[in-house]
Design an enzyme around this catalytic site. Structure first.
Site, PDB file in Angstrom:
ATOM      1  N   MET A 259      -3.879   2.787  10.777  1.00 18.29           N
ATOM      2  CA  MET A 259      -4.682   1.861   9.980  1.00 18.29           C
ATOM      3  C   MET A 259      -5.912   1.442  10.762  1.00 18.29           C
ATOM      4  SD  MET A 259      -2.377  -1.609  10.226  1.00 18.29           S
ATOM      5  CE  MET A 259      -0.807  -0.798  10.557  1.00 18.29           C
ATOM      6  N   HIS A 260      -6.966   1.167  10.030  1.00 21.72           N
ATOM      7  CA  HIS A 260      -8.164   0.627  10.656  1.00 21.72           C
ATOM      8  C   HIS A 260      -7.924  -0.854  10.930  1.00 21.72           C
ATOM      9  CE1 HIS A 260      -9.891   4.361   9.401  1.00 21.72           C
ATOM     10  NE2 HIS A 260      -9.804   4.061   8.128  1.00 21.72           N
TER      11      HIS A 260
ATOM     12  N   GLU B 272      -6.773  11.134   1.789  1.00 19.76           N
ATOM     13  CA  GLU B 272      -7.535   9.953   1.361  1.00 19.76           C
ATOM     14  C   GLU B 272      -9.017  10.194   1.063  1.00 19.76           C
ATOM     15  OE1 GLU B 272      -3.891   7.847   1.991  1.00 19.76           O
ATOM     16  OE2 GLU B 272      -4.757   9.459   3.164  1.00 19.76           O
TER      17      GLU B 272
ATOM     18  N   TYR C 288     -11.270  11.868   2.871  1.00 21.90           N
ATOM     19  CA  TYR C 288     -12.162  12.056   4.015  1.00 21.90           C
ATOM     20  C   TYR C 288     -12.568  13.543   4.110  1.00 21.90           C
ATOM     21  CZ  TYR C 288     -10.769   7.321   5.326  1.00 21.90           C
ATOM     22  OH  TYR C 288     -10.536   5.969   5.330  1.00 21.90           O
TER      23      TYR C 288
ATOM     24  N   ARG D 263      -1.798  15.098   8.256  1.00 26.11           N
ATOM     25  CA  ARG D 263      -1.655  14.200   7.102  1.00 26.11           C
ATOM     26  C   ARG D 263      -2.278  14.884   5.889  1.00 26.11           C
ATOM     27  NH1 ARG D 263      -0.487   8.679   5.931  1.00 26.11           N
ATOM     28  NH2 ARG D 263      -1.680   7.843   4.186  1.00 26.11           N
TER      29      ARG D 263
ATOM     30  N   HIS E 275      -9.928   7.209  -1.602  1.00 23.07           N
ATOM     31  CA  HIS E 275     -10.396   5.822  -1.648  1.00 23.07           C
ATOM     32  C   HIS E 275     -11.213   5.528  -2.905  1.00 23.07           C
ATOM     33  CE1 HIS E 275      -8.683   4.708   2.081  1.00 23.07           C
ATOM     34  NE2 HIS E 275      -9.469   5.440   2.840  1.00 23.07           N
TER      35      HIS E 275
ATOM     36  N   ARG F  64       1.059  -1.364   6.995  1.00 17.59           N
ATOM     37  CA  ARG F  64       0.983  -2.817   6.820  1.00 17.59           C
ATOM     38  C   ARG F  64       2.304  -3.534   7.109  1.00 17.59           C
ATOM     39  NH1 ARG F  64      -1.007  -3.191   0.950  1.00 17.59           N
ATOM     40  NH2 ARG F  64       0.523  -1.521   0.846  1.00 17.59           N
TER      41      ARG F  64
ATOM     42  N   GLN G  48      -4.946  -9.029   1.484  1.00 13.81           N
ATOM     43  CA  GLN G  48      -5.963 -10.052   1.687  1.00 13.81           C
ATOM     44  C   GLN G  48      -6.485 -10.116   3.120  1.00 13.81           C
ATOM     45  OE1 GLN G  48      -5.104 -13.984  -0.047  1.00 13.81           O
ATOM     46  NE2 GLN G  48      -3.659 -12.992  -1.423  1.00 13.81           N
TER      47      GLN G  48
ATOM     48  N   ALA H 177       2.081 -23.395   3.953  1.00  8.85           N
ATOM     49  CA  ALA H 177       1.603 -24.015   5.198  1.00  8.85           C
ATOM     50  C   ALA H 177       2.715 -24.780   5.887  1.00  8.85           C
ATOM     51  CB  ALA H 177       0.417 -24.937   4.901  1.00  8.85           C
TER      52      ALA H 177
END
Length: 673
Positions: A27-28, A166, A168, A216, A254, A313, A341, A386
């Site tokens: 991941m970036h 993806e 690229y 990939r 993308h 993620r 997010q 929170a």
């Protein structure tokens, strides 16, 4: 206790034995743009290695300057760069892990003026048009991939991954829609796959048999003119023959108009596309995309879909994912909720990635380890995101924490978010918080409204106010009319909206209410429903795996959204997910009006003006989503008594329902109590 035997079984990939089948996907992060970048990257990856993940795939590094993601993006093409990489590989190996370097040429997605591609057609997601590579330049790029692979092995990586998915550069060569070349690297199928096969052969020749060589592949392109399933299977066999040890599967481009990894995509939705690759080859195959629990990962391996699972993620959300799986503590995993997010949305807006549910991700060096120097008695008032985050982090540091919540259940605004179609993963977030609070021995006072008398009496050394927000009620005639509902009324199920609805306010809450009123909760839970809604060919027999999107008939409600700002509605939605929500609402024929002012609500309906011209919209109900006010009543009472409470979350800043800011603020406060 759930058993995950297959996930925990070692696997030999080439000459390397992996201790389990769980992989941290590439991941970036953009961590290289912050201060102390190499220290940050080393700490980031080492934390995942210590968490017992079987293999780490690094973020993508370009093999030449034309292939970088953006100006100054990651690039590995010189020996002088090796020391910074050795800092990462040594840290990972010291923690007991293995790591490979992903080599990624962004092609026409590169946000640099000198970007290149197989042709000169511009990607709709990039402002720059590419220059078509000459035949000699294609061959030179093959050599660049091989040179970067050799440098990676020299730097201590356990192998390399060739990024061919993806959309690229490599993917642009394999798809007919972007490859209209008439040289040896274009034309028919054999010509279009020549470039990646040349790369695999060249890389294998340079690095030898010992290091891992992962490719990939795009298991389904999800763009018009992309490969079909049969071509992908044939290509996978060719990649194996060229020398790959393992095939990783990517999904979509993308620029695809089909969501691939957001929470609205069902878990393991792309299993059939992955199985198509698995059945074509004899080397191990890795599954990816929307795999966020050990149960889903185990089932994919048990059913023969794949040999390993890649989770990117989810390893932001919990670096100890694999360790907790081994220990039989899957209920303690801080699950990725697919919100995007803090990761993709930040990356796509030129910021560094972290994680909504785990603010430590990418910021490991900023958070002290171990217990606080002095254990304190801490009161946290408010059981929303929170408050729960603060209570958990404070308890982890050794403080004695009491959490007060006026409601009979924890969750606060999470209990509203989790009922919105496409946001079912918020159930996992709440589950993690509840399990962790219990495990840490936090004292819970549910259904107990904390008072200034109880808090200011000396029983606590620290008081944290996380009392959240109250809905803002706009000031115009008729807001107390029986037609008027608050978003809280609607999302909590206390009120049922009629067939004709106006929504005042078009921030995130307004869009969530519209989706709640119109959306199909099954779409994010059932693959068949999702594929039908987005025009995906389940058999992947068509070019790109796409099929015709059919009309669904009239929506069950007529919804009209309004906002005061004279700009397109939804501009503030997430970069990577907002387009999905807007597309669904367009399909449901939602009307959207900006630049509106409101005169009144009465039996006739909503009276409003646009450019001074009056209108009346006949509706059954008007739902108010016009913002929030911070709930600081208790805070102000405590201050009046001379106490020094600390404010976090919505009680501090009432900007939308911002769990990202709230959890980050709560976590950081807990570090300094």
């Amino acid at each position: 206790m759930a058993i995950h035997d297959r996930l925990l079984t070692p696997l030999t990939v080439g000459a390397t034995v992996l201790p389990n089948r769980m992989v941290m996907g590439a991941m970036h992060t953009r961590l290289e743009t912050l201060d102390r970048p190499h220290e940050r990257l080393a700490a980031f990856y080492a934390a995942r290695a210590a968490g017992e993940i079987g293999l780490i795939l690094s973020g993508g590094f370009a093999p030449n300057p034309q292939g970088v993601m953006e100006p100054g993006g990651p690039l590995l093409n010189r020996e002088e760069q090796l020391d910074e990489h050795r800092a990462v590989t040594r840290a990972v190996h010291a923690a007991g892990g293995k790591i490979v370097l992903q080599i990624l040429h962004a092609g026409r997605y590169a946000k640099v003026p000198e970007c290149v591609g197989p042709g000169a057609a511009k990607a709709r997601i990039n402002a720059y048009a590419p220059r078509a590579l000459s035949t000699e330049e294609v061959r030179a790029t093959v050599a660049d991939f091989a040179a970067t692979a050799a440098l990676a092995v020299q730097a201590g990586y356990d192998g390399v991954e060739i990024m061919g998915s993806e959309g690229y550069l490599i993917n642009e060569f394999t798809a007919a829609v972007t490859n209209a070349r008439d040289d040896e690297y274009g034309g028919g199928f054999e010509g279009r796959i020549r470039f990646p096969l040349d790369i695999v052969r060249a890389v294998r020749a340079r690095i030898g048999r010992e290091p891992m060589l992962i490719y990939r592949i795009s298991s389904i392109d999800l763009v018009e003119g992309g490969m079909n399933g049969a071509e992908i299977a044939a290509f996978a066999r060719a990649v194996e023959a060229a020398g790959a040890d393992l095939i990783n599967t990517g999904v979509g481009w993308h620029e695809s108009a089909v969501p691939t990894i957001a929470a609205c995509v069902p878990r393991a939705a792309w299993r059939d596309a992955i199985r198509n690759v698995k059945e074509a080859v004899s080397i191990p195959v890795m599954a990816s995309n929307r795999i966020n629990t050990p149960e889903v990962a185990e089932e994919l391996i048990a059913s023969g879909v794949a040999d390993l699972v890649s989770m990117a993620r989810p390893l932001l959300a919990d670096p100890d994912f694999a360790k907790k799986t081994r220990l039989g503590a899957a209920d303690e995993i801080n699950t990725c909720i697919g919100c995007n997010q803090a990761c993709l949305d930040r990356i796509f807006t030129e910021r560094t990635a972290t994680c909504l549910v785990n603010p430590r991700a990418g910021r490991e060096i900023e958070f002290p380890a171990g217990s606080a120097p002095l254990a304190k008695r801490v009161a946290v008032v408010g059981g929303g995101p929170a408050g729960m985050a603060c209570a958990i982090n404070a308890a982890e540091r050794g403080h004695a924490v009491t959490l007060f919540e006026a409601d009979a259940r924890l969750g606060g605004q999470l209990n509203l978010a989790k009922v919105v179609p496409g946001k079912a993963e918020f159930h996992e977030m709440l589950r993690y918080f509840e399990v962790r609070l219990k495990k840490l021995g936090v004292t819970l006072r549910l259904g107990a409204r904390a008072t200034a008398d109880a808090l200011a009496g000396g029983a606590f050394d620290e008081i944290v106010i996380a009392t959240g927000v109250t809905p803002r009620v706009p000031d115009f005639a008729g807001v107390d009319h029986p037609k008027v509902l608050s978003y809280v009324d609607v999302l909590s199920g206390k009120a049922e909206a009629g067939e004709r609805v106006a929504i005042i306010g078009a921030g995130g809450i307004g869009f969530d209410v519209a989706e709640y009123l119109l959306g199909d909760a099954r779409e994010s839970l059932e693959r068949g429903v999702f594929f039908h809604a987005w025009g995906v060919d389940p058999a992947n027999a068509s070019a790109g795996g796409l099929t015709q999107v059919n009309g669904e008939g009239a929506p069950r409600r007529s919804v009209h959204m309004f906002q005061r700002k004279a700009e397109p509605l939804g501009r503030g939605l997430g970069k990577s997910t907002g387009w999905i929500l807007k597309a669904r609402l367009r399909k449901a024929s939602v009307m959207m009006t900006s630049g509106a002012t409101y005169d009144a609500i009465d039996d006739e309906g909503l009276h409003y003006r646009v450019d001074g011209k009056p209108h009346v919209l006949a509706v059954d109900h008007v739902v108010l989503c016009a913002g929030q006010h911070s709930n600081r009543t208790l805070h102000d009472e405590l201050v009046a008594r001379g106490a020094k409470p600390r404010l976090i979350g919505g009680a501090d800043v009432a900007a939308e329902l911002d769990a990202l800011r709230a959890i980050d603020q709560a976590t950081r406060l807990a570090m300094i109590l």
